[in-house]
Write a protein that holds these residues in place. Sequence first.
Motif, PDB file in Angstrom:
ATOM      1  N   TRP A  85      -4.450  -8.581   0.499  1.00  0.00           N
ATOM      2  CA  TRP A  85      -3.065  -9.261   1.393  1.00  0.00           C
ATOM      3  C   TRP A  85      -3.767 -10.649   1.997  1.00  0.00           C
ATOM      4  CZ3 TRP A  85      -0.050  -5.461   4.531  1.00  0.00           C
ATOM      5  CH2 TRP A  85       0.326  -4.487   3.707  1.00  0.00           C
ATOM      6  N   LYS A  86      -2.965 -11.722   1.587  1.00  0.00           N
ATOM      7  CA  LYS A  86      -3.143 -12.939   2.168  1.00  0.00           C
ATOM      8  C   LYS A  86      -2.009 -13.395   3.147  1.00  0.00           C
ATOM      9  CE  LYS A  86      -5.487 -14.672  -2.119  1.00  0.00           C
ATOM     10  NZ  LYS A  86      -5.609 -15.414  -3.202  1.00  0.00           N
ATOM     11  N   MET A 143       3.007 -19.530   6.896  1.00  0.00           N
ATOM     12  CA  MET A 143       3.659 -19.365   8.173  1.00  0.00           C
ATOM     13  C   MET A 143       3.246 -18.196   9.137  1.00  0.00           C
ATOM     14  SD  MET A 143       5.408 -22.461   8.370  1.00  0.00           S
ATOM     15  CE  MET A 143       6.719 -22.057   9.357  1.00  0.00           C
ATOM     16  N   TRP A 144       2.220 -17.550   8.700  1.00  0.00           N
ATOM     17  CA  TRP A 144       1.953 -16.210   9.119  1.00  0.00           C
ATOM     18  C   TRP A 144       2.049 -16.282  10.554  1.00  0.00           C
ATOM     19  CZ3 TRP A 144      -2.402 -15.232  12.196  1.00  0.00           C
ATOM     20  CH2 TRP A 144      -2.678 -14.022  12.360  1.00  0.00           C
ATOM     21  N   GLU A 171       3.915 -12.668   8.109  1.00  0.00           N
ATOM     22  CA  GLU A 171       4.039 -12.149   6.846  1.00  0.00           C
ATOM     23  C   GLU A 171       2.866 -12.398   6.044  1.00  0.00           C
ATOM     24  OE1 GLU A 171       6.982 -13.544   3.210  1.00  0.00           O
ATOM     25  OE2 GLU A 171       7.852 -12.649   5.004  1.00  0.00           O
ATOM     26  N   TRP A 172       2.609 -11.268   5.174  1.00  0.00           N
ATOM     27  CA  TRP A 172       1.543 -11.175   4.464  1.00  0.00           C
ATOM     28  C   TRP A 172       1.971 -10.976   3.180  1.00  0.00           C
ATOM     29  CZ3 TRP A 172      -3.856 -11.107   6.080  1.00  0.00           C
ATOM     30  CH2 TRP A 172      -4.006 -11.310   7.300  1.00  0.00           C
ATOM     31  N   LEU A 227       3.890  -8.054   9.886  1.00  0.00           N
ATOM     32  CA  LEU A 227       3.197  -7.282  11.003  1.00  0.00           C
ATOM     33  C   LEU A 227       3.694  -7.971  12.252  1.00  0.00           C
ATOM     34  CD1 LEU A 227      -0.428  -6.966   9.378  1.00  0.00           C
ATOM     35  CD2 LEU A 227       1.430  -5.260   9.418  1.00  0.00           C
ATOM     36  N   VAL A 228       4.167  -7.301  13.068  1.00  0.00           N
ATOM     37  CA  VAL A 228       4.523  -7.676  14.499  1.00  0.00           C
ATOM     38  C   VAL A 228       3.343  -8.195  15.189  1.00  0.00           C
ATOM     39  CG1 VAL A 228       5.655  -7.207  16.603  1.00  0.00           C
ATOM     40  CG2 VAL A 228       6.508  -6.016  14.636  1.00  0.00           C
ATOM     41  N   GLU A 229       2.270  -7.718  15.109  1.00  0.00           N
ATOM     42  CA  GLU A 229       1.158  -8.120  15.847  1.00  0.00           C
ATOM     43  C   GLU A 229      -0.395  -7.977  14.705  1.00  0.00           C
ATOM     44  OE1 GLU A 229       0.002  -6.694  19.620  1.00  0.00           O
ATOM     45  OE2 GLU A 229       1.988  -7.034  20.386  1.00  0.00           O
ATOM     46  N   GLY A 230      -1.284  -8.874  14.901  1.00  0.00           N
ATOM     47  CA  GLY A 230      -2.365  -8.946  14.356  1.00  0.00           C
ATOM     48  C   GLY A 230      -2.326  -8.899  12.768  1.00  0.00           C
TER      49      GLY A 230
END
Length: 75
Positions: free
Chosen positions: A29-30, A34-35, A40-41, A51-54
């Motif tokens: 997963w990269k 704009m992560w 977004e991954w 992912l909302v966080e982390g």
Amino acid sequence: DGEAHAAKMLRECALELSTPNAQAAFCEWKPDRMWEETGEWNTACGEAETLVEGTPKENRMRFCSYCGRTLKEPK
């Protein structure tokens, strides 16, 4: 109905197994470019996860939710 859904899932699994990354032991997963804004991954199996966080590691994620392979984050 249930049978149509099962048939669709079987077709999608067959398609997944025919992709170049299907034999890989890991699904890398990269982070999207704009992560930091989107969370977004991009996955090696061709999907995207938000992912909302982390990071996946910080969220104790061990397997790809799409292909089931062991997750690998870039170093």
